[in-house]
Design a protein around this motif. Structure first.
Motif, PDB file in Angstrom:
ATOM      1  N   PRO A  28     -13.896   0.584 -17.174  1.00 41.65           N
ATOM      2  CA  PRO A  28     -13.554   1.983 -16.899  1.00 41.65           C
ATOM      3  C   PRO A  28     -12.774   2.154 -15.589  1.00 41.65           C
ATOM      4  CG  PRO A  28     -15.829   1.837 -17.631  1.00 41.65           C
ATOM      5  CD  PRO A  28     -15.339   0.426 -17.424  1.00 41.65           C
ATOM      6  N   ALA A  29     -13.099   1.368 -14.576  1.00 40.25           N
ATOM      7  CA  ALA A  29     -12.380   1.454 -13.301  1.00 40.25           C
ATOM      8  C   ALA A  29     -10.946   0.950 -13.467  1.00 40.25           C
ATOM      9  CB  ALA A  29     -13.099   0.660 -12.222  1.00 40.25           C
ATOM     10  N   LYS A  30     -10.775  -0.134 -14.202  1.00 44.44           N
ATOM     11  CA  LYS A  30      -9.431  -0.662 -14.447  1.00 44.44           C
ATOM     12  C   LYS A  30      -8.613   0.314 -15.289  1.00 44.44           C
ATOM     13  CE  LYS A  30     -10.666  -5.519 -13.971  1.00 44.44           C
ATOM     14  NZ  LYS A  30     -10.827  -6.808 -14.643  1.00 44.44           N
ATOM     15  N   ALA A  31      -9.251   0.946 -16.273  1.00 44.86           N
ATOM     16  CA  ALA A  31      -8.562   1.946 -17.095  1.00 44.86           C
ATOM     17  C   ALA A  31      -8.137   3.139 -16.244  1.00 44.86           C
ATOM     18  CB  ALA A  31      -9.466   2.399 -18.240  1.00 44.86           C
ATOM     19  N   ALA A  32      -8.986   3.535 -15.323  1.00 40.53           N
ATOM     20  CA  ALA A  32      -8.650   4.643 -14.422  1.00 40.53           C
ATOM     21  C   ALA A  32      -7.450   4.268 -13.560  1.00 40.53           C
ATOM     22  CB  ALA A  32      -9.854   5.005 -13.552  1.00 40.53           C
ATOM     23  N   GLN A  33      -7.403   3.032 -13.091  1.00 38.28           N
ATOM     24  CA  GLN A  33      -6.281   2.577 -12.269  1.00 38.28           C
ATOM     25  C   GLN A  33      -4.980   2.605 -13.069  1.00 38.28           C
ATOM     26  OE1 GLN A  33      -6.230   2.003  -9.019  1.00 38.28           O
ATOM     27  NE2 GLN A  33      -4.057   1.599  -9.132  1.00 38.28           N
ATOM     28  N   GLN A  79       0.255   5.196 -14.358  1.00 37.88           N
ATOM     29  CA  GLN A  79       1.139   5.871 -15.298  1.00 37.88           C
ATOM     30  C   GLN A  79       1.438   7.293 -14.839  1.00 37.88           C
ATOM     31  OE1 GLN A  79      -1.049   5.529 -18.950  1.00 37.88           O
ATOM     32  NE2 GLN A  79      -0.257   3.503 -19.406  1.00 37.88           N
ATOM     33  N   GLU A  80       0.426   7.974 -14.350  1.00 40.85           N
ATOM     34  CA  GLU A  80       0.573   9.359 -13.918  1.00 40.85           C
ATOM     35  C   GLU A  80       1.496   9.497 -12.710  1.00 40.85           C
ATOM     36  OE1 GLU A  80      -2.403  12.848 -12.262  1.00 40.85           O
ATOM     37  OE2 GLU A  80      -3.214  11.382 -13.676  1.00 40.85           O
ATOM     38  N   PHE A  81       1.470   8.510 -11.806  1.00 43.99           N
ATOM     39  CA  PHE A  81       2.200   8.631 -10.547  1.00 43.99           C
ATOM     40  C   PHE A  81       3.430   7.734 -10.450  1.00 43.99           C
ATOM     41  CE2 PHE A  81      -1.799  10.590  -9.481  1.00 43.99           C
ATOM     42  CZ  PHE A  81      -1.428  11.619  -8.634  1.00 43.99           C
ATOM     43  N   SER A  82       3.726   6.958 -11.473  1.00 42.52           N
ATOM     44  CA  SER A  82       4.837   6.008 -11.382  1.00 42.52           C
ATOM     45  C   SER A  82       6.185   6.713 -11.240  1.00 42.52           C
ATOM     46  CB  SER A  82       4.847   5.066 -12.578  1.00 42.52           C
ATOM     47  OG  SER A  82       5.060   5.789 -13.773  1.00 42.52           O
ATOM     48  N   LYS A  83       6.386   7.823 -11.939  1.00 40.47           N
ATOM     49  CA  LYS A  83       7.668   8.531 -11.861  1.00 40.47           C
ATOM     50  C   LYS A  83       7.913   9.041 -10.439  1.00 40.47           C
ATOM     51  CE  LYS A  83      10.277  12.403 -13.712  1.00 40.47           C
ATOM     52  NZ  LYS A  83      10.206  13.674 -14.402  1.00 40.47           N
ATOM     53  N   GLN A 117       6.474  12.240   0.523  1.00 38.92           N
ATOM     54  CA  GLN A 117       5.621  11.048   0.576  1.00 38.92           C
ATOM     55  C   GLN A 117       4.183  11.427   0.944  1.00 38.92           C
ATOM     56  OE1 GLN A 117       6.551   8.076   3.610  1.00 38.92           O
ATOM     57  NE2 GLN A 117       6.420   6.501   2.012  1.00 38.92           N
ATOM     58  N   ARG A 118       4.031  12.332   1.901  1.00 40.41           N
ATOM     59  CA  ARG A 118       2.696  12.795   2.303  1.00 40.41           C
ATOM     60  C   ARG A 118       2.006  13.517   1.145  1.00 40.41           C
ATOM     61  NH1 ARG A 118       4.295  15.096   6.542  1.00 40.41           N
ATOM     62  NH2 ARG A 118       4.652  17.129   5.624  1.00 40.41           N
ATOM     63  N   GLU A 119       2.731  14.388   0.436  1.00 34.24           N
ATOM     64  CA  GLU A 119       2.171  15.086  -0.721  1.00 34.24           C
ATOM     65  C   GLU A 119       1.774  14.092  -1.814  1.00 34.24           C
ATOM     66  OE1 GLU A 119       5.197  17.851  -1.892  1.00 34.24           O
ATOM     67  OE2 GLU A 119       4.702  19.278  -0.286  1.00 34.24           O
ATOM     68  N   PHE A 120       2.622  13.094  -2.020  1.00 30.17           N
ATOM     69  CA  PHE A 120       2.337  12.057  -3.014  1.00 30.17           C
ATOM     70  C   PHE A 120       1.030  11.339  -2.686  1.00 30.17           C
ATOM     71  CE2 PHE A 120       2.637   7.553  -4.230  1.00 30.17           C
ATOM     72  CZ  PHE A 120       2.808   7.664  -5.603  1.00 30.17           C
ATOM     73  N   ARG A 121       0.878  10.910  -1.433  1.00 27.41           N
ATOM     74  CA  ARG A 121      -0.343  10.202  -1.023  1.00 27.41           C
ATOM     75  C   ARG A 121      -1.571  11.089  -1.176  1.00 27.41           C
ATOM     76  NH1 ARG A 121       2.818   8.218   3.407  1.00 27.41           N
ATOM     77  NH2 ARG A 121       1.892   9.854   4.664  1.00 27.41           N
ATOM     78  N   GLU A 122      -1.446  12.364  -0.786  1.00 30.82           N
ATOM     79  CA  GLU A 122      -2.578  13.281  -0.912  1.00 30.82           C
ATOM     80  C   GLU A 122      -2.963  13.479  -2.376  1.00 30.82           C
ATOM     81  OE1 GLU A 122      -1.266  16.802   1.123  1.00 30.82           O
ATOM     82  OE2 GLU A 122      -1.534  15.903   3.118  1.00 30.82           O
ATOM     83  N   ASP A 123      -1.965  13.699  -3.225  1.00 34.13           N
ATOM     84  CA  ASP A 123      -2.235  13.897  -4.654  1.00 34.13           C
ATOM     85  C   ASP A 123      -2.844  12.635  -5.269  1.00 34.13           C
ATOM     86  OD1 ASP A 123      -1.176  16.428  -4.394  1.00 34.13           O
ATOM     87  OD2 ASP A 123       0.722  15.961  -5.399  1.00 34.13           O
ATOM     88  N   ARG A 180      -6.595  12.367  -6.937  1.00 32.87           N
ATOM     89  CA  ARG A 180      -6.793  11.940  -8.333  1.00 32.87           C
ATOM     90  C   ARG A 180      -7.609  10.647  -8.392  1.00 32.87           C
ATOM     91  NH1 ARG A 180      -7.587  12.855 -12.152  1.00 32.87           N
ATOM     92  NH2 ARG A 180      -6.177  11.728 -13.518  1.00 32.87           N
ATOM     93  N   ARG A 181      -7.367   9.717  -7.456  1.00 28.32           N
ATOM     94  CA  ARG A 181      -8.138   8.467  -7.441  1.00 28.32           C
ATOM     95  C   ARG A 181      -9.616   8.781  -7.218  1.00 28.32           C
ATOM     96  NH1 ARG A 181      -5.814   5.569  -3.409  1.00 28.32           N
ATOM     97  NH2 ARG A 181      -4.423   4.503  -4.841  1.00 28.32           N
ATOM     98  N   ASN A 182      -9.894   9.677  -6.278  1.00 28.84           N
ATOM     99  CA  ASN A 182     -11.281  10.066  -6.019  1.00 28.84           C
ATOM    100  C   ASN A 182     -11.911  10.709  -7.248  1.00 28.84           C
ATOM    101  OD1 ASN A 182     -11.127   9.070  -3.419  1.00 28.84           O
ATOM    102  ND2 ASN A 182     -10.701  11.057  -2.499  1.00 28.84           N
ATOM    103  N   GLU A 183     -11.157  11.547  -7.962  1.00 29.14           N
ATOM    104  CA  GLU A 183     -11.680  12.176  -9.175  1.00 29.14           C
ATOM    105  C   GLU A 183     -12.003  11.127 -10.240  1.00 29.14           C
ATOM    106  OE1 GLU A 183      -8.586  14.891 -10.305  1.00 29.14           O
ATOM    107  OE2 GLU A 183      -9.053  16.314  -8.698  1.00 29.14           O
ATOM    108  N   GLU A 184     -11.069  10.204 -10.452  1.00 27.21           N
ATOM    109  CA  GLU A 184     -11.271   9.166 -11.471  1.00 27.21           C
ATOM    110  C   GLU A 184     -12.441   8.251 -11.104  1.00 27.21           C
ATOM    111  OE1 GLU A 184      -9.823   8.706 -14.490  1.00 27.21           O
ATOM    112  OE2 GLU A 184      -8.682  10.548 -14.185  1.00 27.21           O
ATOM    113  N   LEU A 185     -12.520   7.834  -9.848  1.00 27.47           N
ATOM    114  CA  LEU A 185     -13.607   6.945  -9.436  1.00 27.47           C
ATOM    115  C   LEU A 185     -14.951   7.667  -9.469  1.00 27.47           C
ATOM    116  CD1 LEU A 185     -11.970   4.855  -6.580  1.00 27.47           C
ATOM    117  CD2 LEU A 185     -12.339   4.221  -8.971  1.00 27.47           C
TER     118      LEU A 185
END
Length: 175
Positions: free
Chosen positions: A48-53, A58-62, A111-117, A121-126
């Motif tokens: 599940p952790a790997k799937a979240a990663q 995918q969500e942030f690659s663009k 870049q700052r907005e990207f890192r914050e977002d 999202r990482r915190n939500e998924e984890l």
């Protein structure tokens, strides 16, 4: 002051847990059944952790690609400005410096907005993975009749580490 408070609080919690175990287990009763789980390993290595990663990538690659392209554009503009500085009029040089500086500020903001977002999202998924893991841990505790399962410890004897068991259930899709 806060570090001391945290230390006293954690020592107090440990003393309270120890007292609770001692009070719950009379001298003639059997030993308390204790286990430990490595949450960090679960958040790093479980399916599940790997799937979240993968989901986050995918969500942030663009946006990540857009930032990389923007950084290359800024670098190209700055290099061209450095190369052309000697032949540019002062007004043209200042205008191009301003363009580079404005674009760099926009890049820094994005870049700052990207890192914050991404961090949010990482915190939500984890948190979801950890919630599932905690359900599995409670399920194993009930099934195996553990009295205490510790998730964070300085040292854990491998004999009482049930992290592999938790990961097997999580990886199998257990809830």
């Amino acid at each position: 002051m806060t570090t001391t408070f945290k230390l006293v609080k954690s020592l107090g919690a440990a003393a309270l847990a120890t007292a609770a175990i001692c009070a719950a287990v009379p001298a003639s009763a059997q030993e308390a059944r204790i286990a430990a789980v490595n949450s960090e390993r679960i958040l790093r290595d479980s399916q599940p952790a790997k799937a979240a990663q993968v989901k986050l990538e995918q969500e942030f690659s663009k946006r990540d690609r857009e930032l990389q392209d923007m950084a290359q554009k800024i670098k190209g503009m700055a290099d061209k400005l450095d190369k052309d500085t000697a032949v540019l009029a002062d007004s043209d040089r200042q205008r191009r410096q301003r363009e580079v500086a404005d674009l760099d500020r926009e890049f820094q903001r994005k870049q700052r907005e990207f890192r914050e977002d991404l961090n949010q999202r990482r915190n939500e998924e984890l948190a979801q993975v950890l919630e599932r893991a905690n359900r599995v841990i409670r399920q194993l505790a009930e099934q195996r009749k553990y009295d205490l399962i510790v998730q964070e410890a300085v040292y854990v004897n491998p004999r009482i580490d049930i992290t592999d068991d938790v990961m097997k259930v999580l990886n199998a899709g257990g809830k």
